[in-house]
Each structure stands twice: as C-alpha cells, then as structure tokens.
Design a protein around this motif. Sequence first.
Motif, short mmCIF file in Angstrom:
data_model
loop_
_atom_site.label_atom_id
_atom_site.label_comp_id
_atom_site.label_asym_id
_atom_site.label_seq_id
_atom_site.Cartn_x
_atom_site.Cartn_y
_atom_site.Cartn_z
N THR A 132 43.48 -86.15 -60.42
CA THR A 132 44.50 -86.93 -59.80
C THR A 132 44.77 -87.93 -60.34
OG1 THR A 132 42.92 -87.71 -57.96
CG2 THR A 132 44.36 -85.68 -57.40
N CYS A 133 44.04 -88.07 -61.65
CA CYS A 133 44.17 -89.77 -62.29
C CYS A 133 45.22 -89.21 -63.42
CB CYS A 133 42.86 -89.98 -63.26
SG CYS A 133 42.73 -89.12 -64.31
N ARG A 134 45.90 -90.11 -63.92
CA ARG A 134 47.05 -90.56 -64.86
C ARG A 134 46.58 -89.62 -66.24
NH1 ARG A 134 51.21 -90.52 -62.34
NH2 ARG A 134 52.30 -89.23 -64.01
N ASP A 135 45.34 -90.31 -66.33
CA ASP A 135 45.46 -89.46 -67.75
C ASP A 135 45.47 -88.35 -67.72
OD1 ASP A 135 44.26 -89.28 -70.54
OD2 ASP A 135 42.30 -89.65 -70.03
N THR A 155 40.54 -80.06 -61.93
CA THR A 155 41.21 -80.55 -62.33
C THR A 155 40.91 -82.19 -61.50
OG1 THR A 155 42.37 -80.23 -60.62
CG2 THR A 155 43.19 -79.36 -62.12
N VAL A 175 46.55 -86.25 -65.54
CA VAL A 175 47.95 -85.66 -65.11
C VAL A 175 48.85 -85.46 -66.45
CG1 VAL A 175 50.21 -86.06 -63.82
CG2 VAL A 175 47.84 -86.05 -62.93
N ASP A 176 48.84 -86.67 -67.22
CA ASP A 176 50.38 -86.96 -68.15
C ASP A 176 49.41 -85.96 -69.72
OD1 ASP A 176 51.53 -88.58 -66.91
OD2 ASP A 176 50.53 -90.43 -67.65
N GLN A 177 48.00 -85.90 -70.21
CA GLN A 177 47.58 -85.76 -70.87
C GLN A 177 47.28 -84.17 -70.83
OE1 GLN A 177 47.91 -87.22 -74.13
NE2 GLN A 177 48.45 -88.93 -72.92
N CYS A 186 39.31 -86.12 -68.10
CA CYS A 186 38.83 -87.91 -68.57
C CYS A 186 37.75 -87.46 -67.96
CB CYS A 186 40.34 -87.35 -67.48
SG CYS A 186 39.46 -86.93 -65.44
#
Length: 131
Positions: free
Chosen positions: A66-69, A64, A71-73, A77
Amino acid sequence: MSRIAALIRLLPGVPKIAYLLPDNARNERGQVGLTLTSYSSRTLAIDTEATIYTIRFGFNGITTCTCRDFVDQGGACKHIHGSLIILNTLRRRGMNIPLIPIPNSLHDMQILQAMMLTITIRPGLVDWQGR
C-alpha cells in the motif's frame, strides 16, 4: 441445521468451536496468501500516528503493497523486499511458510496480469471491501 446446532444457538454463553468438514470450495477460498504490515522508515518510537503499510503475498503470485512507491511505480518496493527477507528468515528458523510464486520479470508479471484480467470471478468469492 441439526437439532443440536439449533439448541446451541439458543443457549447464551455456549462457546462456538470450529470443526472441519470436507469442503473443497471453502478450502479454495481460504488459500489466499499472507499479509504483513510494515511501519514507515520515517516512523519514530514516539509517533502516535505511525504510517503503516500492508504487504500482501498471494499464493496466486500477486504481491502488493500500500506504499506510495508501489502504487505509483509498481515493481517490488522496499517493504516487499524487507518482508521477503523476514519470510525467508522465518523459514530458515523452521516455520512452515509456503513459498510465494512472485514473478521474476516484467514479462512474467504482464502474463500474470493478463491471466487475472481474463479470469471469470464467481459471485461470492470476492470481498470488495478488502477484508
């Protein structure tokens, strides 16, 4: 608790020293994985409050970020890709870093997700604060 251990607890300043006893349950809990951190690519050397992402590589195959990419996609990443490059470089330089079994396809990831959703977690094995 032994008499010696009780005495040591009463004496201030006596350093604690680790020792190993056979404990399969504790060993199992200790086999979690690797955690790396990555600065945002937008961070400058002069930034006092840099954005930092946490990348976790679980020995169980769960990776995992913690970046937005992520988390969203979902998927992998750029921070996960970059961390894999660093881990492989460290392995080539002789560091004993175990291989992390990351799923190689969406289908494999879904199988791992399904397995994780059906696992019964024993009390005390999960730290809900993420520490």
